[in-house]
Design an enzyme around this catalytic site. Structure first.
Site, mmCIF file in Angstrom:
data_model
loop_
_atom_site.group_PDB
_atom_site.id
_atom_site.type_symbol
_atom_site.label_atom_id
_atom_site.label_comp_id
_atom_site.label_asym_id
_atom_site.label_seq_id
_atom_site.Cartn_x
_atom_site.Cartn_y
_atom_site.Cartn_z
ATOM 1 N N HIS A 197 0.843 5.958 -37.164
ATOM 2 C CA HIS A 197 1.096 7.326 -36.679
ATOM 3 C C HIS A 197 0.641 7.455 -35.218
ATOM 4 C CE1 HIS A 197 1.427 11.636 -36.685
ATOM 5 N NE2 HIS A 197 1.542 11.725 -38.007
ATOM 6 N N GLU A 294 6.273 6.748 -34.037
ATOM 7 C CA GLU A 294 5.666 6.002 -35.140
ATOM 8 C C GLU A 294 6.595 4.907 -35.663
ATOM 9 O OE1 GLU A 294 4.432 8.906 -38.123
ATOM 10 O OE2 GLU A 294 4.543 10.465 -36.573
#
Length: 318
Positions: A197, A294
């Site tokens: 992330h 991501e």
């Protein structure tokens, strides 16, 4: 884009567990660290352990080229990556909590064994557990550290499987590379998905991401519980408002203009999907200062006992 950003992996990403011998070009010192109090252990040159925010132990990587990185053992979260000019290309949110209980909001958090909402906590438990150092080494002059996470009573309360996660982070002069290896150490198969992330420091009004044209999209705006299927038609994705979109079958290389005068190439091997996210006014205090790009594996992966899955990421300033 230029070839130096490309990553290669062995032909089979699903491999049997094996032990590899060290190469003569590597200098290596092994050690396991769980708390900052054992920071006196000796690690490879350019690798150190110190006390970070909230008293949490963190790993400091320093390259002879002048680049630096920080990795917290809690969540194996890379919270800082500075290139030789001193600029930090990652972003940690001002509301981030360093208390060893709540996941660190920013840097490069892990999503494992679940991406997004589901039967367990948001994005799984890997970002909310203490990892340990299993190895440190210098490879062609670059400091490298390997962290490990294994199942325990906490993880098994949500996901009742035995596993090993190994996360290798290598610091180079103008790039940061990671390798994640998930191994099924149970006697039964298990399924999972995963993502890194990554929060990229940015000026959101000037951000663009290239390389996603033609990808199938799952757009979580306006309803994250019922994403809209579509196809990306733009050469450059920009962020004029709220963005939360999954790109299936993403290419192995994306180019990010962070709006601050930097161009960053994010390349990968075996992640297969991508996610773009900026919360806009949902995080009014900081949405202008970052963008999440991501690498992800959205499709559920099945691992048989003793089988492993490996994926690599490289973030490079060009």
């Amino acid at each position: 884009m230029a070839a130096p950003c490309a990553l290669t992996l062995p032909s089979a990403f699903f491999v049997s567990v094996s032990v590899s011998s060290s190469s003569p070009r590597r200098s290596r010192r092994s050690g396991v660290v769980a708390m900052a109090s054992v920071g006196q252990k000796v690690y490879a040159p350019g690798v150190a352990v110190s006390e970070g925010n909230g008293g949490l132990p963190k790993i400091d990587l320093k390259s002879p080229h002048g680049s630096e990185a920080e990795i917290y053992l809690f969540g194996a979260c890379v919270t800082s990556w500075k290139v030789p000019n001193g600029k930090d290309l990652l972003f940690v949110r001002p509301d981030a909590v360093f208390n060893g209980q709540k996941p660190i909001s920013g840097g490069i958090p892990h999503c494992f064994p679940q991406f997004g909402p589901g039967p367990m906590q948001q994005h799984g438990f890997a970002r909310n557990m203490n990892w340990s150092i299993t190895d440190s080494e210098v490879i062609e002059g670059d400091p490298t550290v390997t962290l490990e996470l294994k199942d325990d009573s906490y993880s098994r309360s949500m996901w009742d499987f035995s596993f090993q996660a190994l996360y290798k982070v290598a610091l180079h002069s103008s790039s940061l590379s990671t390798t994640l290896k998930i191994t099924n150490t149970d006697d039964k198969p298990f399924s999972f998905n995963s993502a890194l992330h990554s929060y990229i420091r940015a000026s959101i009004s000037g951000v663009s991401v290239k390389g996603l044209k033609g990808c199938k999209t799952l757009n979580k705006d306006p309803d994250p519980t019922n994403p809209l299927e579509g196809k990306e038609e733009r050469e450059e994705v920009t962020f004029p408002g709220f963005v939360d979109c999954v790109y299936l079958g993403a290419p192995s290389e994306l180019t990010v203009d962070n709006g601050l005068g930097d161009k960053i190439v994010i390349s990968n091997a075996n992640w297969s999907d991508a996610v773009l996210w900026n919360p806009h006014l949902q995080m009014e205090a900081c949405f202008k200062d970052f963008v999440c790009v991501e690498n992800a594996k959205i499709e559920t992966l099945l691992l048989e006992p003793k089988q492993s899955w490996v994926a690599e990421q490289k973030i490079e300033l060009i």
